[in-house]
Design a protein around this motif. Sequence first.
Motif, PDB file in Angstrom:
ATOM      1  N   PHE A  25     -24.994 -21.222  15.176  1.00 16.86           N
ATOM      2  CA  PHE A  25     -23.763 -21.876  15.915  1.00 16.86           C
ATOM      3  C   PHE A  25     -24.029 -21.987  17.175  1.00 16.86           C
ATOM      4  CE2 PHE A  25     -22.827 -18.490  12.515  1.00 16.86           C
ATOM      5  CZ  PHE A  25     -21.726 -19.199  11.875  1.00 16.86           C
ATOM      6  N   GLU A  26     -23.633 -23.133  17.752  1.00 15.57           N
ATOM      7  CA  GLU A  26     -24.119 -23.692  18.895  1.00 15.57           C
ATOM      8  C   GLU A  26     -22.923 -23.446  19.820  1.00 15.57           C
ATOM      9  OE1 GLU A  26     -25.675 -27.419  18.970  1.00 15.57           O
ATOM     10  OE2 GLU A  26     -27.165 -26.900  17.853  1.00 15.57           O
ATOM     11  N   MET A  27     -22.990 -22.630  21.151  1.00 17.07           N
ATOM     12  CA  MET A  27     -21.813 -22.362  21.922  1.00 17.07           C
ATOM     13  C   MET A  27     -22.076 -22.308  23.346  1.00 17.07           C
ATOM     14  SD  MET A  27     -21.107 -18.592  19.877  1.00 17.07           S
ATOM     15  CE  MET A  27     -19.338 -18.352  20.639  1.00 17.07           C
ATOM     16  N   LYS A  28     -20.963 -22.667  23.993  1.00 20.94           N
ATOM     17  CA  LYS A  28     -20.919 -22.399  25.327  1.00 20.94           C
ATOM     18  C   LYS A  28     -20.316 -20.938  25.746  1.00 20.94           C
ATOM     19  CE  LYS A  28     -21.156 -27.128  26.197  1.00 20.94           C
ATOM     20  NZ  LYS A  28     -22.398 -27.505  26.686  1.00 20.94           N
ATOM     21  N   VAL A  29     -21.266 -20.427  26.655  1.00 19.33           N
ATOM     22  CA  VAL A  29     -20.962 -18.942  26.849  1.00 19.33           C
ATOM     23  C   VAL A  29     -21.090 -18.833  28.373  1.00 19.33           C
ATOM     24  CG1 VAL A  29     -21.742 -18.105  24.751  1.00 19.33           C
ATOM     25  CG2 VAL A  29     -23.257 -18.212  26.509  1.00 19.33           C
ATOM     26  N   ASP A  30     -20.384 -17.728  28.883  1.00 23.13           N
ATOM     27  CA  ASP A  30     -20.683 -17.153  30.318  1.00 23.13           C
ATOM     28  C   ASP A  30     -21.949 -16.210  30.174  1.00 23.13           C
ATOM     29  OD1 ASP A  30     -21.001 -15.644  32.641  1.00 23.13           O
ATOM     30  OD2 ASP A  30     -18.840 -15.428  32.702  1.00 23.13           O
ATOM     31  N   PRO A  31     -22.966 -16.258  30.815  1.00 26.73           N
ATOM     32  CA  PRO A  31     -24.387 -15.402  30.604  1.00 26.73           C
ATOM     33  C   PRO A  31     -23.854 -14.014  30.905  1.00 26.73           C
ATOM     34  CG  PRO A  31     -24.424 -16.963  32.439  1.00 26.73           C
ATOM     35  CD  PRO A  31     -23.333 -17.344  31.815  1.00 26.73           C
ATOM     36  N   ASP A  32     -22.983 -13.834  31.413  1.00 28.49           N
ATOM     37  CA  ASP A  32     -22.453 -12.339  31.817  1.00 28.49           C
ATOM     38  C   ASP A  32     -21.508 -11.686  30.828  1.00 28.49           C
ATOM     39  OD1 ASP A  32     -23.868 -12.066  34.104  1.00 28.49           O
ATOM     40  OD2 ASP A  32     -22.428 -13.170  35.467  1.00 28.49           O
ATOM     41  N   GLU A  33     -21.292 -12.746  29.683  1.00 32.07           N
ATOM     42  CA  GLU A  33     -20.572 -12.013  28.683  1.00 32.07           C
ATOM     43  C   GLU A  33     -21.567 -11.131  27.933  1.00 32.07           C
ATOM     44  OE1 GLU A  33     -17.206 -14.701  26.456  1.00 32.07           O
ATOM     45  OE2 GLU A  33     -18.936 -15.831  27.041  1.00 32.07           O
ATOM     46  N   TYR A  34     -21.112 -10.361  26.870  1.00 30.41           N
ATOM     47  CA  TYR A  34     -21.883  -9.434  25.995  1.00 30.41           C
ATOM     48  C   TYR A  34     -22.167 -10.225  24.750  1.00 30.41           C
ATOM     49  CZ  TYR A  34     -20.907  -6.090  29.776  1.00 30.41           C
ATOM     50  OH  TYR A  34     -20.752  -5.582  30.904  1.00 30.41           O
ATOM     51  N   VAL A  51     -19.063 -10.949   8.685  1.00 30.41           N
ATOM     52  CA  VAL A  51     -18.963  -9.572   8.642  1.00 30.41           C
ATOM     53  C   VAL A  51     -19.618  -8.671   9.603  1.00 30.41           C
ATOM     54  CG1 VAL A  51     -18.703  -7.216   7.166  1.00 30.41           C
ATOM     55  CG2 VAL A  51     -18.056  -9.466   6.178  1.00 30.41           C
ATOM     56  N   PHE A  52     -18.989  -8.020  10.544  1.00 26.92           N
ATOM     57  CA  PHE A  52     -19.777  -7.101  11.574  1.00 26.92           C
ATOM     58  C   PHE A  52     -18.851  -6.078  11.935  1.00 26.92           C
ATOM     59  CE2 PHE A  52     -17.352  -8.585  15.595  1.00 26.92           C
ATOM     60  CZ  PHE A  52     -16.892  -9.558  14.757  1.00 26.92           C
ATOM     61  N   SER A  53     -19.580  -4.781  12.641  1.00 27.81           N
ATOM     62  CA  SER A  53     -18.718  -3.591  12.763  1.00 27.81           C
ATOM     63  C   SER A  53     -18.718  -3.617  14.231  1.00 27.81           C
ATOM     64  CB  SER A  53     -19.479  -2.444  12.092  1.00 27.81           C
ATOM     65  OG  SER A  53     -19.740  -2.492  10.774  1.00 27.81           O
ATOM     66  N   HIS A  54     -17.373  -3.294  14.789  1.00 25.58           N
ATOM     67  CA  HIS A  54     -17.211  -3.043  16.060  1.00 25.58           C
ATOM     68  C   HIS A  54     -15.789  -2.281  16.411  1.00 25.58           C
ATOM     69  CE1 HIS A  54     -14.138  -6.168  16.993  1.00 25.58           C
ATOM     70  NE2 HIS A  54     -14.570  -6.463  15.668  1.00 25.58           N
ATOM     71  N   ALA A  55     -15.640  -1.690  17.423  1.00 23.80           N
ATOM     72  CA  ALA A  55     -14.453  -1.011  17.812  1.00 23.80           C
ATOM     73  C   ALA A  55     -14.027  -0.747  19.185  1.00 23.80           C
ATOM     74  CB  ALA A  55     -14.554   0.168  16.986  1.00 23.80           C
ATOM     75  N   CYS A  56     -14.818  -0.180  20.169  1.00 21.57           N
ATOM     76  CA  CYS A  56     -14.342   0.193  21.352  1.00 21.57           C
ATOM     77  C   CYS A  56     -14.563  -0.691  22.363  1.00 21.57           C
ATOM     78  CB  CYS A  56     -14.950   1.444  21.590  1.00 21.57           C
ATOM     79  SG  CYS A  56     -16.679   1.547  22.085  1.00 21.57           S
ATOM     80  N   HIS A  57     -15.809  -1.516  22.180  1.00 23.88           N
ATOM     81  CA  HIS A  57     -16.331  -2.445  23.357  1.00 23.88           C
ATOM     82  C   HIS A  57     -16.558  -1.806  24.543  1.00 23.88           C
ATOM     83  CE1 HIS A  57     -15.045  -6.689  21.567  1.00 23.88           C
ATOM     84  NE2 HIS A  57     -14.768  -5.684  20.829  1.00 23.88           N
ATOM     85  N   HIS A  58     -16.869  -0.412  24.575  1.00 19.25           N
ATOM     86  CA  HIS A  58     -17.470   0.236  26.018  1.00 19.25           C
ATOM     87  C   HIS A  58     -18.366   1.069  25.647  1.00 19.25           C
ATOM     88  CE1 HIS A  58     -13.579   2.276  25.276  1.00 19.25           C
ATOM     89  NE2 HIS A  58     -14.430   3.330  25.229  1.00 19.25           N
ATOM     90  N   GLY A  70     -34.918  -9.093  17.759  1.00 22.86           N
ATOM     91  CA  GLY A  70     -35.966  -8.327  17.456  1.00 22.86           C
ATOM     92  C   GLY A  70     -35.902  -6.843  18.065  1.00 22.86           C
ATOM     93  N   VAL A  71     -34.982  -6.678  19.011  1.00 24.66           N
ATOM     94  CA  VAL A  71     -34.860  -5.554  19.458  1.00 24.66           C
ATOM     95  C   VAL A  71     -33.563  -4.840  19.194  1.00 24.66           C
ATOM     96  CG1 VAL A  71     -34.854  -3.947  21.625  1.00 24.66           C
ATOM     97  CG2 VAL A  71     -36.480  -6.014  21.415  1.00 24.66           C
ATOM     98  N   GLU A  72     -33.493  -3.469  18.812  1.00 18.09           N
ATOM     99  CA  GLU A  72     -32.195  -2.825  18.644  1.00 18.09           C
ATOM    100  C   GLU A  72     -31.524  -2.768  19.985  1.00 18.09           C
ATOM    101  OE1 GLU A  72     -35.027  -2.136  17.134  1.00 18.09           O
ATOM    102  OE2 GLU A  72     -34.577  -2.175  15.053  1.00 18.09           O
ATOM    103  N   LYS A  73     -29.981  -3.108  19.732  1.00 19.92           N
ATOM    104  CA  LYS A  73     -29.248  -3.219  20.775  1.00 19.92           C
ATOM    105  C   LYS A  73     -27.750  -2.846  20.205  1.00 19.92           C
ATOM    106  CE  LYS A  73     -31.904  -5.338  24.058  1.00 19.92           C
ATOM    107  NZ  LYS A  73     -32.462  -4.655  25.277  1.00 19.92           N
ATOM    108  N   LEU A  74     -26.917  -2.163  21.399  1.00 21.33           N
ATOM    109  CA  LEU A  74     -25.760  -1.772  21.440  1.00 21.33           C
ATOM    110  C   LEU A  74     -24.886  -3.159  21.822  1.00 21.33           C
ATOM    111  CD1 LEU A  74     -24.080   0.397  19.977  1.00 21.33           C
ATOM    112  CD2 LEU A  74     -23.748   1.256  22.363  1.00 21.33           C
ATOM    113  N   THR A  75     -24.420  -4.166  20.910  1.00 17.21           N
ATOM    114  CA  THR A  75     -24.257  -5.422  21.362  1.00 17.21           C
ATOM    115  C   THR A  75     -22.969  -5.580  22.453  1.00 17.21           C
ATOM    116  OG1 THR A  75     -22.893  -5.513  19.300  1.00 17.21           O
ATOM    117  CG2 THR A  75     -25.200  -6.497  19.369  1.00 17.21           C
ATOM    118  N   CYS A  76     -22.073  -4.511  22.601  1.00 17.26           N
ATOM    119  CA  CYS A  76     -21.056  -4.599  23.424  1.00 17.26           C
ATOM    120  C   CYS A  76     -21.397  -4.180  25.003  1.00 17.26           C
ATOM    121  CB  CYS A  76     -20.022  -3.658  22.798  1.00 17.26           C
ATOM    122  SG  CYS A  76     -20.393  -1.811  23.152  1.00 17.26           S
ATOM    123  N   ILE A  77     -22.436  -3.531  25.167  1.00 16.08           N
ATOM    124  CA  ILE A  77     -23.041  -3.583  26.369  1.00 16.08           C
ATOM    125  C   ILE A  77     -24.526  -4.114  26.776  1.00 16.08           C
ATOM    126  CG2 ILE A  77     -22.041  -1.328  26.766  1.00 16.08           C
ATOM    127  CD1 ILE A  77     -24.614  -0.093  26.113  1.00 16.08           C
TER     128      ILE A  77
END
Lengths: 237, 128
Positions: A25-34, A51-58, A70-77
Motif C-alpha cells: 500500500f503506497e501512502m502519504k504520511v506524516d513521519p511523526d505519525e505512528y 485484521v489487526f489488534s489494537h485498542a488504547c493507542h497509548h 524485522g523488529v518487535e514493536k508496539l506499533t502505537c508508540i
Amino acid sequence: MTQTWSITYEIFRKKGSQAAHYDRFEMKVDPDEYVLDGIERIWAFHDRSLVFSHACHHSTCGACGMVVNGVEKLTCITPIRSVTKDGGVIRVEPMRNFPVISDLSVDMTVFYQRMESVGHQPVVSIAHEDSKGKFDPDDDLLRLSDCIECGLCISACPIALTTPAYLGPAVLAGAQQSGDLNLCVLELVDSENGAWRCHSAYECTEVCPSHVDPAWRIMDLRKKLVSRRIKKFFGVK
Amino acid sequence: MAKHPQKPINLIKWFDPRNKSLGSWAFILNRITGLGLTLYLFLHLIMLGQLAGGPEAYDGFIALVKNPIFLAGELLVIAAAFIHGLNGIRIGITSFGIAGGKQKQLFIGLMTVAIIAIIYFAIRMFTH
C-alpha cells in the motif's frame, strides 16, 4: 510545519489455510505519525478485510505488538520516522512464536493462561514494582504493573522460536515479580521449560516497550531458585 | 497442559543476526564456536588415530600439520576456545543474577580480551 513522506506499507496477509503473502500500500504520511496510524488508514480507506489488534493507542493495553521491519514493536508508540525514510518501506508482520489468527492478529490465549498460572499481578504496590521485585506488603500505594502483556518479548525470544513449551520471558518475569513461589508456580518455573531454558540472548529486554527488563528478572528468578535449593539441601526454612 | 510440538526446523533462524541486539550476537557466536569446537574434537580424535600407524605415519602427519592452512585452522580453534570460554564466563555470571544489567559491557570487555589473545597467538604461531 508538517512533513509529508511517500512510503510503502508491506502488510503480511494470511486468511485461514490460504498461503501467506504481502500486500503493498503506497501512502502519504506524516513521519511523526505512528506505524499503527498507517495500518488503521489502510484498513479505513484501502482494505476493510485487514485484521489487526489494537485498542488504547497509548502503550497501556499491549494489543498492537507486531514485527516492523524485522523488529518487535508496539506499533502505537513507534513513529514512522524511526523505522523508515522518505520513499522507504515498512514491512509489518504478525508477532513470531504465536499462532496467526488472521493477517496481523495472533492468538495469545496460551500466553495469558501461563501469566495467570504463575500469579502475575496486573496491579502491584509501588514499592514492590519500583524496587525490581523487593516485596513490601505494608505498602498500600498501588500502580499498574509495568508488564502490559504485549508478548513482544516472546516474539523476539530465540528459544520460544524452537520450543513453544518454553514459558517465555514475560511469564518468568511475572513469576519473579509476584514474589510468591508456591509449589504450583515452582513446578512451572523450576523446570526444563522454565527459568533454566533461557539461553541469555537478552532480546526480550531489548524489545520490551515497558521497561520490565524480563532478562534481568529471569536471572533473578534463577538466583531465588538456587537459593531455595541450597536452603532445602541444608534443611534451612 | 496443552502439548507444544518442538520446532527444530527453526534452529537455522538462531544463526540469523539481522535486526538483532548485541546479546543475540553473543548467543550466535557461542553456538557457532561451540559447534566448531565439537567438530574439532572429533577431527582431533581421528588425527590422533594416525599414531597407531607407527613412527612414519606420525612423522608424515606432523609434516602435514605444519602447513600454513593447518596452522590457520589451529588458530581458528584457539579463537573459538577463547570466544566460547570467555563468553561462557559472562553467561555463567549473569545467569545467577550477577551483573545482568551490564551484560553488554561484559561482552565487549571479554571479547576485547579474546581478540588480544587471538592476535598474540597468531603472531606466535606464524612467526616461529
